[in-house]
Design an enzyme around this catalytic site. Structure first.
Site, PDB file in Angstrom:
ATOM      1  N   SER A  36       0.755  -1.085   0.089  1.00  0.00           N
ATOM      2  CA  SER A  36      -0.108  -0.022  -0.117  1.00  0.00           C
ATOM      3  C   SER A  36       0.808   1.284  -0.046  1.00  0.00           C
ATOM      4  CB  SER A  36      -0.950  -0.203   1.207  1.00  0.00           C
ATOM      5  OG  SER A  36       0.036  -0.086   2.435  1.00  0.00           O
ATOM      6  N   ASN A 123      -2.078  -2.234  13.693  1.00  0.00           N
ATOM      7  CA  ASN A 123      -3.710  -2.006  13.479  1.00  0.00           C
ATOM      8  C   ASN A 123      -4.006  -0.638  14.227  1.00  0.00           C
ATOM      9  OD1 ASN A 123      -3.473  -4.477  12.371  1.00  0.00           O
ATOM     10  ND2 ASN A 123      -4.461  -5.526  14.082  1.00  0.00           N
ATOM     11  N   THR A 168     -38.854  28.011  -9.059  1.00  0.00           N
ATOM     12  CA  THR A 168     -39.083  26.669  -8.735  1.00  0.00           C
ATOM     13  C   THR A 168     -39.274  25.863  -9.911  1.00  0.00           C
ATOM     14  OG1 THR A 168     -41.540  27.116  -8.271  1.00  0.00           O
ATOM     15  CG2 THR A 168     -39.750  27.516  -6.409  1.00  0.00           C
ATOM     16  N   HIS A 169     -39.225  24.420  -9.919  1.00  0.00           N
ATOM     17  CA  HIS A 169     -39.142  23.856 -10.931  1.00  0.00           C
ATOM     18  C   HIS A 169     -38.557  24.392 -12.243  1.00  0.00           C
ATOM     19  CE1 HIS A 169     -42.832  21.554  -8.996  1.00  0.00           C
ATOM     20  NE2 HIS A 169     -42.708  22.864  -8.385  1.00  0.00           N
ATOM     21  N   SER A 290     -13.015  26.017 -27.073  1.00  0.00           N
ATOM     22  CA  SER A 290     -13.237  24.662 -27.949  1.00  0.00           C
ATOM     23  C   SER A 290     -12.126  24.402 -28.935  1.00  0.00           C
ATOM     24  CB  SER A 290     -14.624  24.735 -28.632  1.00  0.00           C
ATOM     25  OG  SER A 290     -14.709  23.661 -29.652  1.00  0.00           O
ATOM     26  N   LYS A 296     -17.016  29.076 -28.630  1.00  0.00           N
ATOM     27  CA  LYS A 296     -17.354  28.763 -27.348  1.00  0.00           C
ATOM     28  C   LYS A 296     -16.512  29.284 -26.026  1.00  0.00           C
ATOM     29  CE  LYS A 296     -19.681  25.533 -26.829  1.00  0.00           C
ATOM     30  NZ  LYS A 296     -19.203  24.285 -26.816  1.00  0.00           N
ATOM     31  N   ASN A 298     -16.613  28.020 -22.369  1.00  0.00           N
ATOM     32  CA  ASN A 298     -17.308  26.823 -21.759  1.00  0.00           C
ATOM     33  C   ASN A 298     -16.952  27.076 -20.024  1.00  0.00           C
ATOM     34  OD1 ASN A 298     -18.173  25.913 -23.854  1.00  0.00           O
ATOM     35  ND2 ASN A 298     -16.278  24.658 -24.299  1.00  0.00           N
ATOM     36  N   GLU A 303     -18.681  22.615 -14.603  1.00  0.00           N
ATOM     37  CA  GLU A 303     -18.789  21.152 -15.060  1.00  0.00           C
ATOM     38  C   GLU A 303     -18.032  20.026 -14.383  1.00  0.00           C
ATOM     39  OE1 GLU A 303     -19.865  21.279 -19.647  1.00  0.00           O
ATOM     40  OE2 GLU A 303     -18.455  22.880 -19.253  1.00  0.00           O
ATOM     41  N   TYR A 330      -9.629  -6.273  13.189  1.00  0.00           N
ATOM     42  CA  TYR A 330      -9.143  -5.698  11.875  1.00  0.00           C
ATOM     43  C   TYR A 330      -8.987  -6.909  10.640  1.00  0.00           C
ATOM     44  CZ  TYR A 330      -6.051  -3.974   8.469  1.00  0.00           C
ATOM     45  OH  TYR A 330      -5.183  -3.430   7.591  1.00  0.00           O
ATOM     46  N   GLN A 335      -7.547  -2.058   4.493  1.00  0.00           N
ATOM     47  CA  GLN A 335      -6.352  -1.428   3.950  1.00  0.00           C
ATOM     48  C   GLN A 335      -6.794  -0.609   2.672  1.00  0.00           C
ATOM     49  OE1 GLN A 335      -2.576  -3.341   3.047  1.00  0.00           O
ATOM     50  NE2 GLN A 335      -2.923  -2.844   1.203  1.00  0.00           N
ATOM     51  N   LYS A 338      -7.920   3.668   2.381  1.00  0.00           N
ATOM     52  CA  LYS A 338      -7.279   4.909   1.973  1.00  0.00           C
ATOM     53  C   LYS A 338      -7.671   5.445   0.715  1.00  0.00           C
ATOM     54  CE  LYS A 338      -3.891   2.545   3.987  1.00  0.00           C
ATOM     55  NZ  LYS A 338      -4.851   1.963   4.994  1.00  0.00           N
TER      56      LYS A 338
END
Lengths: 479, 479, 479, 479
Positions: A36, A123, A168-169, A290, A296, A298, A303, A330, A335, A338
């Site tokens: 690890s 541990n 709303t909506h 773009s 463009k 963007n 996003e 354990y 492990q 992480k």
């Protein structure tokens, strides 16, 4: 499958570590699968801090000699320096950061390096490292949230009186103040801060001393170690100390909710920067073009943050799946905790940081926002409320207003264009004071309820948040 | 697609509700798709409580007359009685519980029923109902958690001195006390209690008065309503009040962690009741047989709870997905929050309840648990620690012990069978006091660290939890 | 916890079922916790069909007598009638649909009813019921997908030549045909159909005969049962037959992807019906109003479907969590597979159905769509491509066009307003034929690549889908 | 926030790329946030293969000159060599692998390098790279699955006649053959292979030529490119080609199901290597020891694989969340699809590989498996079936057998120890032939149904799988 090992890859440390009853070395494939160190080397600071506190206590309790402890401590500090300077001899045969550091320690101080692990196990060591790391991650994230809140507050102050359609909506509902809308996000993020703080409080306990699972027969002083590492206390039950990962899941859950909030703000920034809305212009430095469409511009940062929400949700699901149905104490499955932990922390932090910066460069178009309200029906609720104040039951007032709206749509007129004559076709209770309901600025000013979008309420909210954010900034500068 | 409507299914309420500008009635398919009454009728108590507080305030602030308010309040109480007695005329044309109640209210008091909705929207009403419901759900769940903790504590007290193998990697690691193992779960569940309490504190604010999103122009008193509904205050920002669902996600997340804990206990109960482990016998009343294998006695309740973990994880993922990327303020997507909320609450509660009951009927086999330790190597760590106390560095002590274990495995002997002569083959520092390390009861008693599995530490933990659980029981009886 | 049982609730069937070695009856709480009849009663048709096929085979193989088999079969058919007419005596003491039916069978035919379960277990019976149910669910869903595809195709045909802005990053990118945009969804949904079909093929195997897990010592004929139930064959390994739930997860995954597609279309319908876009008007019969804002016309069906995506994602996560780490063969956890299965199937089906209906009522505003293109820069790519055709490397062409766009923005001019003089300021290669690139209709017509948005290509796609959907409709009518 | 840029970090490529209308360079923080090169550099092979096919077609269609195409192709091949030899000048200012390669191309061939991107966009380029990558990943994973199946088959052949307890609810149910149990996993994994193959078929279409979203005005030949890249055809709709990520989700879903299967096998290996079960010994080279408990031999590889299931589930949830509610066509959120894709592919592949290797080293203890059956009740079903063959209805036979089991438990006797006299106390139909039902080997041999655990059926299954796996190995060697 090859079993030959090149000397560089030989997992020497492990062979030594548990070799007593093993006749065969760990297979290379298995070693690669189980190591690890690529992930947990990020813990070097936490690991060394924990070892320093542990060795200091071992000496204080006379479990090892003071002189051994000093040699070990000195070497550990050197090792930290080596890692930070990039001179530490990381080798492919090292399984994890704990072993890499201990191996280096033995190179430096010889066999007495082996005393460091007295009354300790990997541990409890890994649980310690994770808790220390999360304390830092939480503080960092809270700092970044404050940054976003501050950027939002700045914009709210600039636009304390700017009206815009409230939705709303995704349908226009009522005029609201832009500042009020932005303050809603400050409230959301404040709950995120609190959630991280609650999690911090719950995890700020030292697991060290639990050893493998049952505690240790050495006369250690767990509180001493806890105090020297600035913990609020010790985990009460040794089996719980090594088998628990609640703190990670609670952290990931707080990150997921924060990302959900960001994804909503991101969605709005994407909408608002579309040609159709044109409410904002994000600074050139935070947008991209773009490779094929030259016109463009963007809103990529928004996003990307919206997309990265998936990564944090996935990390949470990963951790929940991982821990499901594991018997105590354990298990090696743990492990795998992480990478989702780092993913959640890094992603949340980076998204918050970019939002604070991007918001600062974002221009809200006051005129455009105001102008959109000229030809819509956002003020219809005010007409209904006007009728209710004239003692017409709410439901009936609603229906009358609905007919007025239908009339406008059919005649292609706006509400604002209606004259008294028009209105009185629908109800005789209309008086000339109704006309001011149709002006967006008046409409918001008419609001009386606490926490509403009226300029008075919004100013009071702004003042409140200024104080909160200023005081938390001071906390930070004192820390 | 049929558009003909039978009178029973006709969504009359809605047509009235927003019909002003609509020329066509809601399609039947669309009505069925969008109605929520099957789910939200569970909120009737919360909805009526909220309406009573609202109407009382409207009268106090002279927004409606006292006499209208009294008529409305009286009718609302009658309606609650009708629902509880099962005489309420639920009809298929009712969209949601709010409309069903308001429609009935109008049947009872006529047009003045329409005044109830003054200065209110379904957007703040539903947020109110959910918060009121969750307060109750959280209190229920905390009560059930206490029940599980109490059952665990009971068993821990009965087995304060019972030794058993402690496991890591499902391999026997060291002897521990069964009581210590069970107390680890009490600690886990206590963190769950705290998480639910933190969530409670965060959600216990009244959203009422936010109306659709921007507040209201009526001179309402939000604090008065909040106080009468036992909230700690009001949600500060009206847009936030109607667009936030953090409280639900935080609740679902706390449920998911609790279920994760239960899934671990469930896994252990399944393991322990297998023929191979034989550590426990679950009472006949909480196990089932097989339709085809007459000898089976299956730990179904544990398995079902372990399986239901998926439902709660799924509910959390549902809510997170639902809220991702929604622009402010209310969107109809949010109606879909109720089924995961109920699923999470009901499932968690039911699983906790069954565990408390099942644990009470579960017999832990003291002799079998003790006997398993006779022929294994659980005490090996004690030998290593013994060597360290004789000043051998830990890593070397570990290796010597490993060789002793390997020797035993090869000679098919147990650690307990070793004599001084055998041991001294491996190290000259062994003295006769090493032999007591090999007795499990002695091994646990040798532990000195705080929170360890030594009988002294465990007794102190038991005393601590007795006090905690007794006092929380008193809290409850006073509540 | 009460253990007293009212006679109505007494789980009699179970006591009988495995009572041989049980001394105590199942606790009431445990019975309620473990029963599944509320969920699995939906399987009655599948369960009875499976039993009829099984009993017919038992008789054919002379495992039971022909006359017993006929009595059982007759009674089973009566039972199906009772359930369908609502006269079946469901009792609260029945654990699941299998037991409810068998209990009723014994009431009707006495002890010989017990012979039905020869060479069978609930483990293979439930796997059979699920597979039979999923076959039906898949066919239904495929039918609904065809409905959505047909509605989309209808709109595409109506708007074969309607231009609209195509978007990337929600920024206008290039003019495209509305029909082309809608056809993209038809392609997505077609992949969904294929995924469901692949899943169908994989699950269409009979598990019956696996009994509890190891098969049976009775000389049964599994293929005969499989054939009579229209399966393609039998599950090859009896342990796999009872422990596998892949088919459910694969089904839920196909539902999740379908819902993801719907959520994208839903998002677009919400955007398009906003005041800012105004691209569509959804029929009154598929929109709703507001209880407080009379002017609102909300795209609720689209929002709800977008929200319900969470339910299906959650169901998938539920099933994956459920099955994680379960040892072979059957575990009771698996009983919890039914609610996510029904949730996924019902939700997906209902959302598809509503979309087909809603799309039919939706008006796309051709003029508005066209008009939006007048003042934007969607045609900029065409200028760049023009320059490339004049032998300017793409990257340079792109940069020149970018400067033209910047010029327009600064001068507040549209691309369409540029004259030859203006263009030649940026490059001398421009000739008058460039001007037609700036007309959206011309721009789309210039596209030459297969699958592009040119009218020619789109018409060919429309023709293709007409044929596909027509032939699949015929398949259905022949089925 | 610093905006100063060191020359090394300057995102030069981008500035050039879309700079035409941008006045400010991308902020450094934003550049770091949005770049993907650390992840997508793994695509270099796919990216170059795609470019080679594209440029060859551009020349064939005379869109660019043959000589330009040859220069570009030559340079691209050199670049691939540089990357593979590690001499490629990766710079921190490069945003993604596409830009890094194109920048290098321009360094090599000058401005004509800009012609490569004619009639192409990063939108279709990235979709191409992903599809090419997934083809390879799927083939690799299928190969690893075959490896696991082969290892399982090997063990099944070695243990064709070894009996063991079969389990349901982790309770012993009936004797089964170990080989039969292992073959169940081969069946599961075979479905995984099929799912990957179905996904392969669905994704094996070329998106190139979709350009940004609408196709291109250059006379390209999409089929030619598709054929040269060994695709089965082209994606039919250009908008779909750039906005679809189904193939990724379907792939991640297939990985998740495969991991679910592995998690079940992992769970069993953990159980079986516990002291309580002792069914297997995993080779030393695939187990690890403990840093504190010298006797431990932990099944870490199995635990890690079980834990890594979470990572793959999380990746699936990540992708589903990411795509939810995105409007067409490409959105930058989709850049975040790569890390879950690589996580799912790498994790699944690595876990399969380790299992194949670990299984080969695993010893199944035939004697221990057999011995466990001596003292349990696994054969009880056979007694019940015996009674049914004597014409006692199944349910009654079941009850009689239950009483026999209860008798044994009370008397502490095993089923095998029962004599005829004992049995006849419970039913007079017992004859001496019943005794052989009580011998596990006889019990399995009595099974008659297809796919059952009888040695005959199992041998036939083994023969079947040998043929399948041999022929698929041949396919591979021919490929």
């Amino acid at each position: 499958m090859p079993t030959k090992k090149t000397s560089a890859q030989k997992p020497v440390a492990n062979a030594k570590l548990w070799g007593g009853r093993f006749k065969e070395e760990l297979n290379e494939l298995a070693f690669d699968f189980s190591k690890s160190i690529e992930t947990d080397r990020r813990f070097y600071r936490e690991d060394i801090a924990g070892s320093l506190a542990h060795v200091e206590m071992l000496a204080a309790e006379r479990i090892i000699s003071k002189s051994d402890a000093m040699k070990i401590a000195k070497a550990l500090k050197e090792i930290q320096g080596e890692i930070e300077r990039g001179t530490f001899p990381f080798q492919s045969g090292q399984e994890d950061i704990h072993m890499a550091i201990e191996q280096r320690l033995r190179e430096k101080v010889g066999a007495i390096g082996g005393k460091l692990h007295t009354a300790r196990s990997r541990n409890d060591q890994i649980a310690l490292d994770e808790r220390l790391y999360l304390r830092r991650a939480i503080n960092d994230i809270i700092g970044e949230i404050k940054g976003v809140q501050t950027a939002l507050l700045q914009k709210a102050k600039q636009h304390a009186d700017t009206v815009m359609p409230g939705y709303t909506h995704l349908q226009r509902a009522q005029p609201v103040l832009l500042s009020h809308h932005l303050l809603a996000y400050i409230s959301m993020f404040q709950r995120d801060v609190e959630r991280f703080q609650d999690g911090f409080r719950r995890l700020n306990l030292s697991p060290l001393g639990a050893a493998a699972l049952g505690g240790t027969s050495f006369p250690i002083d767990r509180e001493r170690v806890a105090t020297s590492l600035a913990f609020d206390g010790v985990v009460a039950n040794s089996i719980d100390a090594v088998s628990d990962r609640d703190y990670l899941i609670e952290f990931a859950s707080a990150c997921a909710i924060t990302m959900m909030h960001l994804s909503r703000l991101a969605e709005e920034m994407v909408l608002w920067s579309s040609t159709e809305f044109r409410f904002i212009t994000i600074g050139d430095a935070f947008t991209t073009g773009s490779s094929i469409m030259p016109q463009k511009k963007n809103p990529d940062m928004a996003e990307l943050a919206r997309g990265k929400t998936g990564k944090v949700y996935g990390a949470l699901m990963n951790l929940l799946t991982l821990m499901k149905g594991l018997p105590l104490a354990y298990n090696r499955d743990m492990q795998e905790d992480k990478s989702p932990m780092f993913d959640a922390a890094d992603t949340t932090k980076a998204c918050l940081k970019i939002f604070a910066a991007m918001l600062s460069t974002t221009e809200f178009h006051r005129d455009r926002l105001r102008e959109t309200l000229n030809n819509d029906f956002s003020c219809a609720t005010e007409i209904a409320d006007y009728l209710v104040r004239k003692n017409i039951p709410f439901r009936d007032a609603h229906e009358i207003t609905g007919k007025i709206v239908a009339f406008c749509i059919e005649k292609k007129r706006s509400l604002a264009s209606l004259a008294m004559d028009d209105l009185q076709l629908f109800s005789s209770v209309f008086r000339s004071d109704v006309l001011e309901c149709l002006v967006p600025e008046k409409s918001v000013a008419l609001k009386q309820s606490k926490g509403s979008t009226s300029p008075k309420e919004v100013k009071s909210q702004i003042a409140f948040w200024e104080k909160v954010l200023r005081s938390s900034a001071q906390d930070k500068s004192m820390a």
